[in-house]
Motif scaffolding. Structure first.
Motif, short mmCIF file in Angstrom:
data_model
loop_
_atom_site.label_atom_id
_atom_site.label_comp_id
_atom_site.label_asym_id
_atom_site.label_seq_id
_atom_site.Cartn_x
_atom_site.Cartn_y
_atom_site.Cartn_z
N LEU A 46 65.97 6.05 16.71
CA LEU A 46 64.71 5.33 16.56
C LEU A 46 64.93 4.20 15.58
CD1 LEU A 46 62.26 8.34 16.07
CD2 LEU A 46 63.13 7.36 18.19
N GLU A 47 64.45 3.04 15.95
CA GLU A 47 64.63 1.89 15.08
C GLU A 47 63.30 1.15 14.98
OE1 GLU A 47 67.72 -0.65 16.52
OE2 GLU A 47 67.38 -2.15 14.94
N ALA A 48 62.84 0.98 13.75
CA ALA A 48 61.59 0.24 13.56
C ALA A 48 61.87 -1.24 13.70
CB ALA A 48 61.01 0.55 12.18
N VAL A 49 61.09 -1.89 14.56
CA VAL A 49 61.19 -3.34 14.70
C VAL A 49 59.80 -3.91 14.41
CG1 VAL A 49 63.12 -3.29 16.32
CG2 VAL A 49 60.79 -3.20 17.20
N MET A 50 59.67 -5.21 14.45
CA MET A 50 58.38 -5.84 14.13
C MET A 50 57.23 -5.26 14.95
SD MET A 50 58.69 -7.93 11.66
CE MET A 50 57.22 -8.98 11.73
N GLU A 51 57.42 -5.17 16.27
CA GLU A 51 56.32 -4.82 17.15
C GLU A 51 56.11 -3.32 17.30
OE1 GLU A 51 59.16 -6.38 17.80
OE2 GLU A 51 58.96 -7.79 19.46
N GLY A 52 57.12 -2.54 16.95
CA GLY A 52 56.97 -1.12 17.18
C GLY A 52 58.26 -0.36 16.89
N VAL A 53 58.52 0.60 17.75
CA VAL A 53 59.72 1.42 17.57
C VAL A 53 60.58 1.33 18.82
CG1 VAL A 53 60.59 3.78 17.21
CG2 VAL A 53 58.52 3.02 16.02
N LEU A 54 61.84 0.96 18.59
CA LEU A 54 62.78 0.88 19.70
C LEU A 54 63.51 2.22 19.80
CD1 LEU A 54 64.13 -1.02 21.84
CD2 LEU A 54 65.86 -1.50 20.11
N VAL A 55 63.44 2.82 20.97
CA VAL A 55 64.07 4.12 21.18
C VAL A 55 65.26 3.94 22.11
CG1 VAL A 55 63.77 6.47 22.05
CG2 VAL A 55 61.86 5.29 20.96
N THR A 56 66.42 4.36 21.64
CA THR A 56 67.62 4.33 22.46
C THR A 56 68.15 5.75 22.49
OG1 THR A 56 68.10 2.18 21.47
CG2 THR A 56 69.84 3.17 22.81
N GLY A 57 68.49 6.24 23.65
CA GLY A 57 68.95 7.61 23.64
C GLY A 57 69.64 8.07 24.90
N THR A 58 70.13 9.28 24.82
CA THR A 58 70.69 9.93 25.98
C THR A 58 70.01 11.29 26.13
OG1 THR A 58 72.46 11.00 24.73
CG2 THR A 58 72.97 8.86 25.70
N ALA A 59 69.96 11.75 27.37
CA ALA A 59 69.42 13.07 27.64
C ALA A 59 70.40 13.80 28.54
CB ALA A 59 68.07 12.96 28.32
N ARG A 60 70.65 15.04 28.23
CA ARG A 60 71.53 15.86 29.06
C ARG A 60 70.75 17.04 29.60
NH1 ARG A 60 74.98 13.91 25.45
NH2 ARG A 60 74.12 15.29 23.87
N ALA A 61 70.96 17.29 30.89
CA ALA A 61 70.24 18.41 31.50
C ALA A 61 71.03 18.94 32.68
CB ALA A 61 68.87 17.96 31.96
N VAL A 62 70.67 20.13 33.10
CA VAL A 62 71.32 20.74 34.26
C VAL A 62 70.41 20.56 35.46
CG1 VAL A 62 72.18 22.89 35.26
CG2 VAL A 62 72.56 22.40 32.85
N LEU A 63 71.01 20.10 36.54
CA LEU A 63 70.26 19.85 37.77
C LEU A 63 70.48 20.96 38.77
CD1 LEU A 63 71.37 16.17 38.31
CD2 LEU A 63 69.08 16.89 37.64
N GLU A 64 69.44 21.26 39.51
CA GLU A 64 69.60 22.20 40.61
C GLU A 64 68.99 21.59 41.85
OE1 GLU A 64 67.83 25.88 39.54
OE2 GLU A 64 69.53 26.46 38.28
N GLY A 65 69.63 21.84 42.96
CA GLY A 65 69.09 21.28 44.19
C GLY A 65 69.88 21.78 45.37
N GLU A 66 69.78 21.07 46.47
CA GLU A 66 70.59 21.46 47.60
C GLU A 66 71.23 20.24 48.25
OE1 GLU A 66 67.23 22.06 51.08
OE2 GLU A 66 67.80 23.77 49.84
N CYS A 67 72.38 20.51 48.85
CA CYS A 67 73.16 19.46 49.49
C CYS A 67 72.38 18.88 50.67
CB CYS A 67 74.47 20.05 49.97
SG CYS A 67 75.48 18.90 50.90
N ALA A 68 72.33 17.56 50.74
CA ALA A 68 71.56 16.90 51.80
C ALA A 68 72.19 17.11 53.17
CB ALA A 68 71.45 15.41 51.51
N ARG A 69 73.49 17.46 53.20
CA ARG A 69 74.15 17.64 54.50
C ARG A 69 74.23 19.10 54.92
NH1 ARG A 69 79.28 13.89 53.64
NH2 ARG A 69 78.22 11.88 53.43
#
Ligand SMILES: [Zn+2]
Ligand SMILES: [Zn+2]
Length: 177
Positions: A46-69
């Protein structure tokens, strides 16, 4: 929701925030998504700038789904990056309502990361998730997964046709010579 009060409003001040949050429902696309409630690891600056807060980040998560084929279940990790400016919610920034949709605002020093996370995850997902890059898919005739490259229905299975099949095989061998 992330509290930015500790960051203060002095432009230039920064804070590193690491936290794990439960995944909101429907994070992802129909065929591939983060399981609701599963941990999403956030690594934010989080970085405070003149107009507000600039958020830079990464998110890690586990995905579940099914193969399209082949419709086999898929489990995969994803890591997405995002950056967004959250402007301070003061009257000077309240323009016309159309514009408000485009701008993320800080409300009572809280920033809502969910829409940001949602967009980043959806963008990162393949349109058609596959269990493996060269998934052979399913046989259109019998529906089995085409793991055997020789799988075919050209040869009639009915024993009454076996003789004919042999003839056909014979002639095709000859023509290759
Ligand atoms: Zn597959
Ligand atoms: Zn088949």
């Amino acid at each position: 929701m992330l509290d930015t009060r500790e960051l203060g409003r002095r432009p230039g001040s920064q804070r590193q925030v690491t936290r794990t949050v439960p995944a909101p429902p429907d994070l992802g696309i129909e065929v591939l998504k983060v399981t609701e409630g599963s941990p999403v690891e956030l690594d934010l600056r989080l970085e405070a700038v003149m107009e507000g807060v600039l958020v830079t980040g990464t998110a890690r998560a586990v995905l579940e789904g099914e193969c399209a084929r082949c419709l086999e279940p898929i489990e995969d990790d994803t890591e997405v990056t995002f950056q967004e400016l959250f402007v301070y919610d003061d009257p000077a920034h309240r323009g016309d309502p159309d514009e408000d949709d485009e701008v993320s605002t800080l409300e009572d020093d809280l920033l809502d990361l969910e829409p940001l996370l949602r967009d980043a995850v959806v963008l990162a997902l393949p349109f058609q998730p596959l269990c493996e890059d060269d998934c052979p898919g399913l046989c259109t005739e019998c529906g089995v997964r085409l793991e055997d490259p020789d799988h075919s229905h050209e040869a009639p299975v009915d024993p009454r046709w076996a003789g004919l099949a042999a003839l056909k095989e014979d002639s095709s061998t000859r023509s290759q010579d």
